[in-house]
Structures are given as structure tokens and as C-alpha cells.
Design a protein around this motif. Structure first.
Motif, PDB file in Angstrom:
ATOM      1  N   PRO A 133       0.608   6.550  -2.807  1.00 24.34           N
ATOM      2  CA  PRO A 133       0.178   5.295  -1.684  1.00 24.34           C
ATOM      3  C   PRO A 133      -1.310   4.960  -1.965  1.00 24.34           C
ATOM      4  O   PRO A 133      -2.177   5.755  -2.317  1.00 24.34           O
ATOM      5  CB  PRO A 133       0.626   5.644  -0.486  1.00 24.34           C
ATOM      6  CG  PRO A 133       0.549   7.242  -0.460  1.00 24.34           C
ATOM      7  CD  PRO A 133       0.814   7.499  -2.110  1.00 24.34           C
ATOM      8  N   VAL A 143      -2.255   9.577   4.134  1.00 27.17           N
ATOM      9  CA  VAL A 143      -2.998   8.523   3.878  1.00 27.17           C
ATOM     10  C   VAL A 143      -3.113   7.627   5.275  1.00 27.17           C
ATOM     11  O   VAL A 143      -3.973   6.824   5.470  1.00 27.17           O
ATOM     12  CB  VAL A 143      -2.349   7.670   2.955  1.00 27.17           C
ATOM     13  CG1 VAL A 143      -2.507   6.268   2.794  1.00 27.17           C
ATOM     14  CG2 VAL A 143      -2.755   8.255   1.683  1.00 27.17           C
ATOM     15  N   ARG A 144      -1.914   7.690   5.950  1.00 26.55           N
ATOM     16  CA  ARG A 144      -1.437   6.781   7.237  1.00 26.55           C
ATOM     17  C   ARG A 144      -2.600   7.157   8.305  1.00 26.55           C
ATOM     18  O   ARG A 144      -3.179   6.227   8.966  1.00 26.55           O
ATOM     19  CB  ARG A 144      -0.316   6.816   7.806  1.00 26.55           C
ATOM     20  CG  ARG A 144       0.815   6.009   7.093  1.00 26.55           C
ATOM     21  CD  ARG A 144       1.991   5.759   7.894  1.00 26.55           C
ATOM     22  NE  ARG A 144       2.586   7.261   7.865  1.00 26.55           N
ATOM     23  CZ  ARG A 144       3.586   7.427   6.764  1.00 26.55           C
ATOM     24  NH1 ARG A 144       3.832   6.514   5.993  1.00 26.55           N
ATOM     25  NH2 ARG A 144       4.394   8.425   6.970  1.00 26.55           N
ATOM     26  N   GLU A 145      -3.282   8.505   8.219  1.00 23.13           N
ATOM     27  CA  GLU A 145      -4.089   9.000   9.013  1.00 23.13           C
ATOM     28  C   GLU A 145      -5.384   8.773   8.684  1.00 23.13           C
ATOM     29  O   GLU A 145      -6.562   8.968   9.512  1.00 23.13           O
ATOM     30  CB  GLU A 145      -3.797  10.315   9.643  1.00 23.13           C
ATOM     31  CG  GLU A 145      -2.450  10.668  10.307  1.00 23.13           C
ATOM     32  CD  GLU A 145      -2.090  12.020  10.275  1.00 23.13           C
ATOM     33  OE1 GLU A 145      -2.918  12.737   9.665  1.00 23.13           O
ATOM     34  OE2 GLU A 145      -1.009  11.906  10.707  1.00 23.13           O
ATOM     35  N   THR A 161      -8.986   6.772   8.055  1.00 21.27           N
ATOM     36  CA  THR A 161      -9.871   5.843   8.328  1.00 21.27           C
ATOM     37  C   THR A 161     -10.456   5.054   7.219  1.00 21.27           C
ATOM     38  O   THR A 161     -11.159   5.730   6.641  1.00 21.27           O
ATOM     39  CB  THR A 161     -10.940   6.071   9.526  1.00 21.27           C
ATOM     40  OG1 THR A 161     -10.248   6.577  10.736  1.00 21.27           O
ATOM     41  CG2 THR A 161     -11.500   4.801   9.927  1.00 21.27           C
ATOM     42  N   LYS A 162     -10.197   3.900   6.875  1.00 21.20           N
ATOM     43  CA  LYS A 162     -10.713   3.215   5.871  1.00 21.20           C
ATOM     44  C   LYS A 162     -12.049   2.486   6.086  1.00 21.20           C
ATOM     45  O   LYS A 162     -12.121   1.715   7.290  1.00 21.20           O
ATOM     46  CB  LYS A 162      -9.798   2.018   5.214  1.00 21.20           C
ATOM     47  CG  LYS A 162      -8.497   2.575   5.004  1.00 21.20           C
ATOM     48  CD  LYS A 162      -7.498   2.557   6.174  1.00 21.20           C
ATOM     49  CE  LYS A 162      -6.011   3.104   5.682  1.00 21.20           C
ATOM     50  NZ  LYS A 162      -5.341   3.569   6.712  1.00 21.20           N
ATOM     51  N   ILE A 178      -5.000   3.552   0.057  1.00 17.37           N
ATOM     52  CA  ILE A 178      -5.270   3.640   1.167  1.00 17.37           C
ATOM     53  C   ILE A 178      -5.666   2.327   1.842  1.00 17.37           C
ATOM     54  O   ILE A 178      -5.455   2.090   3.039  1.00 17.37           O
ATOM     55  CB  ILE A 178      -6.560   4.768   1.255  1.00 17.37           C
ATOM     56  CG1 ILE A 178      -5.974   5.992   0.679  1.00 17.37           C
ATOM     57  CG2 ILE A 178      -7.202   5.018   2.745  1.00 17.37           C
ATOM     58  CD1 ILE A 178      -7.046   7.027   0.796  1.00 17.37           C
ATOM     59  N   SER A 236       0.788  -1.234   0.120  1.00 14.44           N
ATOM     60  CA  SER A 236       0.099   0.051   0.196  1.00 14.44           C
ATOM     61  C   SER A 236       0.713   1.215  -0.056  1.00 14.44           C
ATOM     62  O   SER A 236       0.517   2.444  -0.317  1.00 14.44           O
ATOM     63  CB  SER A 236      -0.873  -0.073   1.245  1.00 14.44           C
ATOM     64  OG  SER A 236      -0.333   0.006   2.312  1.00 14.44           O
ATOM     65  N   GLU A 237       2.224   1.126   0.145  1.00 19.26           N
ATOM     66  CA  GLU A 237       3.228   2.227   0.357  1.00 19.26           C
ATOM     67  C   GLU A 237       3.141   2.977  -1.211  1.00 19.26           C
ATOM     68  O   GLU A 237       2.779   2.173  -2.365  1.00 19.26           O
ATOM     69  CB  GLU A 237       4.457   1.744   0.735  1.00 19.26           C
ATOM     70  CG  GLU A 237       4.548   1.013   1.941  1.00 19.26           C
ATOM     71  CD  GLU A 237       4.731   1.888   3.063  1.00 19.26           C
ATOM     72  OE1 GLU A 237       5.686   2.745   3.134  1.00 19.26           O
ATOM     73  OE2 GLU A 237       3.670   2.039   3.865  1.00 19.26           O
ATOM     74  N   GLU A 264       1.649  10.845   1.839  1.00 18.41           N
ATOM     75  CA  GLU A 264       2.385   9.580   2.592  1.00 18.41           C
ATOM     76  C   GLU A 264       1.747   9.648   4.227  1.00 18.41           C
ATOM     77  O   GLU A 264       1.256   8.700   4.544  1.00 18.41           O
ATOM     78  CB  GLU A 264       3.792   9.353   2.386  1.00 18.41           C
ATOM     79  CG  GLU A 264       4.141   8.807   0.959  1.00 18.41           C
ATOM     80  CD  GLU A 264       5.555   9.109   0.291  1.00 18.41           C
ATOM     81  OE1 GLU A 264       6.272   9.111   1.331  1.00 18.41           O
ATOM     82  OE2 GLU A 264       5.700   8.952  -0.840  1.00 18.41           O
ATOM     83  N   ARG A 265       1.874  10.842   4.600  1.00 19.26           N
ATOM     84  CA  ARG A 265       1.588  10.893   6.026  1.00 19.26           C
ATOM     85  C   ARG A 265       0.109  10.882   6.218  1.00 19.26           C
ATOM     86  O   ARG A 265      -0.515  10.314   6.991  1.00 19.26           O
ATOM     87  CB  ARG A 265       2.241  12.248   6.610  1.00 19.26           C
ATOM     88  CG  ARG A 265       1.688  12.522   8.176  1.00 19.26           C
ATOM     89  CD  ARG A 265       2.224  14.016   8.593  1.00 19.26           C
ATOM     90  NE  ARG A 265       1.552  15.003   7.447  1.00 19.26           N
ATOM     91  CZ  ARG A 265       0.330  15.670   7.723  1.00 19.26           C
ATOM     92  NH1 ARG A 265      -0.411  14.897   8.692  1.00 19.26           N
ATOM     93  NH2 ARG A 265      -0.039  16.597   6.729  1.00 19.26           N
TER      94      ARG A 265
END
Ligand code: FES
Length: 680
Positions: free
Chosen positions: A356, A618-620, A622-623, A358, A331-332, A615-616
Motif C-alpha cells: 500500500p 500504514v493505516r496508523e 501519520t502522513k 501511505i 492507496s490500498e 496494510e494495518r
């Protein structure tokens, strides 16, 4: 206190004292003023142009005399004769400080210039691409201190541009020696250094000063269409935009049918990979030709795409994406050489960046929408809907952002619609139906006149009226509902029920006739019951996805809605709401953002900091997975009615009065309920 002259730069306001004789470029560098230079102050690139101002400047506390800068010199004279300098301009590397001076740095001389995006709500993109041009003078070889040409080029980059380490692949190495000699040890190199800690790469080398530009492609790889923007990496200007149909359609119209194709046909994934890569090469060749540039000048490509397209582009089998838990191979984000993806139509050393993903169903295209529309920076709760074959949906504000994707199918793009077509000249894109006479009037792409206006026939003489595109079908269905030709359940009424002979029986259902040119051998354009069903399925999926995110957020309404997507800009917000594609909201709070995924790709192409940012972000995010969420089905069924079976649309009711929910009775009585049950 120093007696050195004061130099004030505008628009930055940076100022400092410099000894007489200091070049303006040097002063700018020491103060951190954004002044461009490719040739490193040798007076040949003209990137360092500045405009000195003379006279009284009480604001800055200086008086600038006529002789505040050194005299116009031979280098500037030569450049002016050859290329011409705008009146009042000087070369910053040639003009030196002689007295207090105010220097304006025009936008085109700023390295990190801002490119204003076209959309109304647009923020500017700050130019800071991964690949840049550097002119260097390389030391000639010397038998007494033997070093390779590459090592001396590296040293020149280090000494003249502070670029610490570079790598050059074999194909570059083979060009290096002849190019250095042809340029008499003066060359321009394109160096790629991205936001990661990867070593900088020399992507291209030219003898002398390269003035042919440097370009990148921002590509939105969709299930149905592939759209590319050829972007100037120095100015951020979009030189050409072009698109073509995704040839993978022949393997399956939607994502899941392509995954099934890969599952059921050994090597099917490879076939699809090859098809899409060939199409991208064709598109790159075509777009470069359209812009009149050499495709070898395309040194970077950024891709945004959904997860299945992502895997098929990369040559990864998408089979895992077809079944829970929908695991992605990665996913990166990815940074890799274009040749690893067989992108042979562009520079052989071009670099690719893929945003990236999600989650397994929420791809890099959704990440690109988040980068472009920035829901996480919104004070009010914003719902962003990217309409396509697969809809990407984001809901959020500064406290939290949620994302999901919803399988709408290709109906909104005119596919699976009996008279549907792509948005091209001749396609009906707007339609109005008179609620009294039930007569339609429409507009087609290629003319700005309505069909009942004078001059319309002449305008469409060459294109004709060929079909209905995505925005046209949305308006047609909504207008049919508003004109009482369609009941709440989506059933087209008969001629007797609606009072118009345009409603014609087709088997056991009815169709509404918009335009009939069959007598002259032209098309007969109708909206059939099947078309309505296809649109209902698509819009229910969209609404259910949005509703699911609202449930997760614990809200029943949103503050504003942004419609995005390749044709998002063309969708009438009122019609989208009558149809129930989107939740109820004040109409003035519903806007269009155009192709937000494509814009996100362009931002990532032009600005490397935005790559770290997404990139930051996307990490935050919520899917929310629609495929396994039972409530999705519930919302989907309820959303089948037009606009909706149970959710109220009070804001819509303020601007549109919808006719009775069913024919004959004028109300949703027992009989109509029985009719619906019978139909079901
Ligand atoms: S820096 Fe290149 S001309 Fe001045």
C-alpha cells in the motif's frame, strides 16, 4: 494413562502419545509440528526428513531405544540410492513409531522455516509464501460418473490438502489434460492463496513430482534504479540480485519532471509505462538467466515504489500526483495477475502484490521500509532515512509513527555531479583529505587498498579510476569541509585561501582536484562548486524533511538514526553528519540498514501475514506532507549551511572539530556575513 509410545519433537518441544505404527509425519501433523511435505506422504518429495535421537533424555523423561522407529524401508532405500539422505536422517512419512522417541525436525524440513537476514540488526523472516507446491494423485475419469478433469483435480486438492476452492484460468485449463495424462494422474500444482479472501488460483501444473523449485521476485522500483531479488519461495534464499537504470530517466530525471512530461505530452504516461514494464521484463529475464532458472518458474512478484512510479507501473496517469491535494488513484495494496501489467517474461499466470501507499507523496517504498525496520515496535525514538532520488523518512516509536518523503533529487546517486557515476568498478567510493597538506587519498570500487598504498595501481589496472559514486561524493564534500577547503556556506576556497594548488579557479568559482589522469587520456576528477550546490540542495531537502517530522513529534533530537537505501549501507555515518544530511545524534547511534525497501519487498514476498501487517501499520502512520508545509522551506534554507546554520550539532562536535565557518577571518564575523550577502 495411555501405554502408547511417547513422541517428542524438537526444537518445538511438542509431544504426544501415538499408537505403534503411526507415521512420524502423521504424528507431526496431529501435534501441529512444522514438518514439510509436498507429496503428501508418498515418499517421493523428501521434504519430510527428520532425525531421530537415541539414548537417555532426562529433560524429556524418555529413553529412546534403537528400535524406537520402524526399520529403514524400501522407499527410503530407493530415495537414498537415487539422491542420498544425510547420515541419521529418515523420511518422516515412512518411519513409524515403535517406541518412545525424540525426533528432531531440521530447519530445511520446516514449512515455516526462518530465513535470517544479513543485516546486523536483522530479524528473521518466517517462510509463509502465497504460492506453494502440492503433489496430488487425481482420480481417473469414469464414463459412469462423468466429471471434468479440473473438478477431479479440485477434489484431490480438497481431500489431500484441505484446499477448499481453486480457480484455474483458460491458459491453465489448456495444459491440464495433457499434463494429467503425462503424469499418469499424478501431478504437482503451484497454488496461489494470499492473505485476502480471493479464491486460490492454480498458477502452474507439472506432470509427476515437480522438483525444479518455485521463485518470486522482490522488486524495488526506484526513480533512478530498479533493483530485483530473485528469491526461492521454498527456502527464502536469494538466488540472484540484479538492477538496472530506470529507462524513464529519459523522460525526466526526477519524479516531478516525469509528471510534467505526462501533463505536457498526450500519451506520455503510456510511453513511460511501456518503458518501465519492458525494463522489468528485461530484468526478470536477465536475473533468471544469472540464477540458471527457467523464468516460467517465477510465479510471484512483489513491488515497492514511490507513488509516481506506482501509477506509471500500473498504467495510471500520475497527473493528480503533481498538484495538491496529491490524490492517489488508490492507496490500498493491490493483488493482481502479472499479465495485466504486461509482465510477460515470467510465468503467464504469475501474481503480483504491490504494497500500500501511505499518501500522495509517500509511497509503497516507505511502507516497505516500515515493514523492514518496524519503527512502531521501537522503544526509543528512531529516525529512518531511506536515501534515494526521493527520500523516504520515518520517525517513530511504539506510541506513534510519522512519515514523509522529500525530493532530494539524484545527486546522492552520483547523478548531476560533474564527475559523478553509478557505484561500479572504478568509482571512487571513499575519500580522505589530509587537513594539513590538503592532499586526498581514496579508494575505488574493485580494490580494498587506498590510493597511496602499495598494490593500488595493480588492483585498478583494468578498471581505472572513472568517477565518483554517491557515497564518494558525500565523503568528498564532508572531507573538504573538515579540511578547510570549503566554508560553512558551501563555498570552495581559492588556492590562496586554502593554501593548496588543488583548489583551481574555474570561471568565478573554484574546484578541488582529486585525481588527474588527463595526461594519459584519462578523466580529470574534480569536485566543482556546482557539485557542492547539488549536494547542498539534496541534503537540505533530506534534513528539512526529518526536521519537519521532529517538529510534528515535538522533539529536538532523536535517540537513534537508521540510514537505509540502495547505497545507505555504504554511506559513512560520520560524513553524513558533517554534511548535515541527518540531525545530530551520538555517532554510535547511527547505523546503516542497507536496502530496507528491498528487504520489505522480500518480507512481503516470503510471508503473507506481513502483508496484512503492513496494510494495518500504514493505516496508523501519520502522513506529513512536505510540499505544502511552509516550515519545510524554512528548514530547507537553514539546512543549506554545512552542517547547519542554526541547529547545534553537539554530538558531532565531540568527535569532529570543524574549521572556521568562513575563509580569511577565522570566524563568522561581520565581513564574512557581508560576503555571504554579496554572494546571495
Ligand atoms: S512427505 Fe514426501 S517424502 Fe515424505
Amino acid at each position: 494413562m495411555t501405554s502408547d509410545p511417547l513422541v517428542v519433537f524438537t526444537p518445538s518441544g511438542k509431544r504426544g502419545h501415538f499408537p505403534v505404527g503411526t507415521p512420524i509425519l502423521t504424528a507431526a501433523r496431529q501435534l501441529g509440528v512444522d514438518l514439510d511435505s509436498v507429496c503428501g506422504g508418498r515418499g517421493i518429495c523428501s521434504k519430510c526428513q527428520i532425525t531421530p535421537s537415541y539414548g537417555e533424555f532426562p529433560k524429556h523423561g524418555v529413553t529412546v531405544k534403537e528400535d524406537a522407529l520402524s526399520e529403514w524401508n524400501a522407499v527410503e532405500q530407493r530415495y537414498d540410492e537415487k539422491r542420498g539422505l544425510k547420515p541419521g536422517r529418515r523420511l518422516g512419512c515412512q518411519a513409524t513409531v515403535q517406541g518412545d522417541v525424540v525426533i528432531d525436525v531440521p530447519p530445511e524440513s520446516q514449512v515455516h522455516r526462518q530465513v535470517v537476514r544479513k543485516a546486523a540488526t536483522a530479524r528473521a523472516i518466517t517462510m509463509d509464501p502465497a504460492t506453494r507446491l502440492y503433489f496430488v494423485v487425481v482420480e481417473e475419469p469414469d464414463m459412469h460418473s462423468p466429471t471434468g478433469d479440473l473438478e477431479r483435480l479440485e477434489r484431490a486438492l480438497r481431500q489431500q490438502w484441505d484446499i477448499e476452492a481453486v480457480r484455474a484460468d483458460l491458459s491453465l485449463l489448456s495444459k491440464l489434460q495433457p499434463t494429467l495424462r503425462k503424469g499418469k494422474w499424478e501431478v504437482t500444482v503451484a497454488v496461489h492463496k494470499d492473505h485476502t479472501d480471493r479464491v486460490a488460483q492454480i498458477v502452474e501444473i507439472w506432470p509427476g513430482l515437480h522438483e525444479g523449485g518455485l521463485y518470486g521476485l522482490a522488486i524495488d522500483l526506484g526513480s533512478t534504479t530498479i533493483a530485483a531479488h530473485l528469491t526461492d519461495l521454498e527456502t527464502g534464499e536469494v538466488k540472484a540480485s540484479s538492477g538496472l537504470m530506470n529507462p524513464q530517466i529519459r523522460f525526466g530525471e526526477d519524479l516531478m519532471s516525469r509528471v510534467s512530461y505526462a501533463m505536457m505530452n498526450p500519451g506520455g504516461d503510456k510511453e513511460m509505462t511501456q518503458a518501465v514494464r519492458e525494463a522489468i521484463n528485461d530484468l526478470a529475464t536477465a536475473i533468471a538467466a544469472e540464477a540458471g532458472i527457467d523464468p516460467e518458474l517465477i510465479v510471484e512478484t512483489v513491488f515497492v515504489c514511490n507513488p509516481v512510479m506506482h501509477h506509471l507501473l500500473l498504467g495510471l496517469d500520475p497527473v493528480e500526483l503533481g498538484q495538491a491535494p496529491f490524490a492517489l488513484a488508490t492507496s490500498e495494496s493491490l493483488s493482481l495477475p502479472a499479465r495485466e501489467m504486461d509482465l510477460t517474461a515470467i510465468n503467464p499466470r504469475a501474481q503480483v502484490y504491490i504494497l500500500p501507499c501511505i499518501a500522495g507523496h509517500v509511497g509503497a517504498d516507505c511502507a516497505a521500509v516500515a515493514l523492514s525496520e518496524e519503527p512502531g515496535k521501537s522503544e526509543d525514538l528512531v529516525l529512518i532515512v531511506d536515501v534515494g532520488t526521493n527520500a523516504e523518512i520515518l520517525l517513530g516509536n511504539t506510541s506513534r509513527v510519522l512519515a514523509c518523503s522529500s525530493p532530494t533529487g539524484p545527486a546522492f546517486e552520483g547523478a548531476q555531479i560533474s564527475s559523478g557515476q553509478r557505484a561500479a568498478p572504478g568509482a571512487i567510493e571513499r575519500i580522505e583529505i589530509d587537513p594539513v597538506t590538503k592532499e586526498p587519498r581514496f579508494r575505488v570500487i574493485g580494490s580494498d587498498k587506498w590510493s597511496d598504498e602499495e598494490g593500488f595501481e595493480a588492483d585498478i589496472a583494468t578498471t581505472g579510476i572513472t568517477g565518483i559514486c554517491g557515497s564518494g561524493i558525500i565523503e568528498a564534500v564532508a572531507e573538504m569541509r573538515m579540511a578547510g577547503l570549503l566554508d560553512e556556506s558551501g563555498l570552495i576556497g581559492s588556492a590562496e585561501q586554502t593554501g593548496t594548488s588543488r583548489c583551481i579557479a574555474e570561471g568565478r568559482t573554484n574546484a578541488y582536484l582529486i585525481h588527474d589522469a588527463s595526461a594519459e587520456g584519462g578523466p580529470r576528477i574534480t569536485v566543482t562548486q556546482g557539485d557542492i550546490r547539488a549536494i547542498q540542495l539534496a541534503k537540505s531537502a533530506l534534513y528539512a524533511g526529518a526536521r519537519l517530522l521532529m517538529d510534528e513529534m515535538g522533539v529536538d533530537k532523536v535517540d537513534r538514526i537508521v540510514l537505509a537505501g540502495a547505497f545507505g549501507a555504504h554511506i559513512s555515518t560520520k560524513h553524513a553528519m558533517v554534511l548535515g544530511m541527518i540531525p545530530d545524534a551520538p555517532l554510535d547511534k547511527v547505523s546503516s540498514a542497507g536496502n530496507a525497501a528491498g528487504t520489505g519487498a522480500r518480507i512481503a514476498l516470503c510471508n503473507i501475514a506481513s502483508r496484512s501487517e503492513i496494510e494495518r501499520v500504514v493505516r496508523e502512520i501519520t502522513k506529513v506532507e512536505t510540499a505544502i508545509e511552509p516550515k519545510f522551506q524554512e528548514h530547507f534554507v537553514a539546512a543549506n549551511a554545512i552542517p547547519h546554520k542554526t541547529d547545534p550539532f553537539p554530538e558531532l562536535a565531540k568527535v569532529v572539530t570543524l574549521p572556521s565557518p568562513s575563509f580569511n577571518t577565522g570566524g563568522d564575523d561581520e565581513n564574512s556575513g557581508r560576503r555571504r550577502r554579496r554572494r546571495a
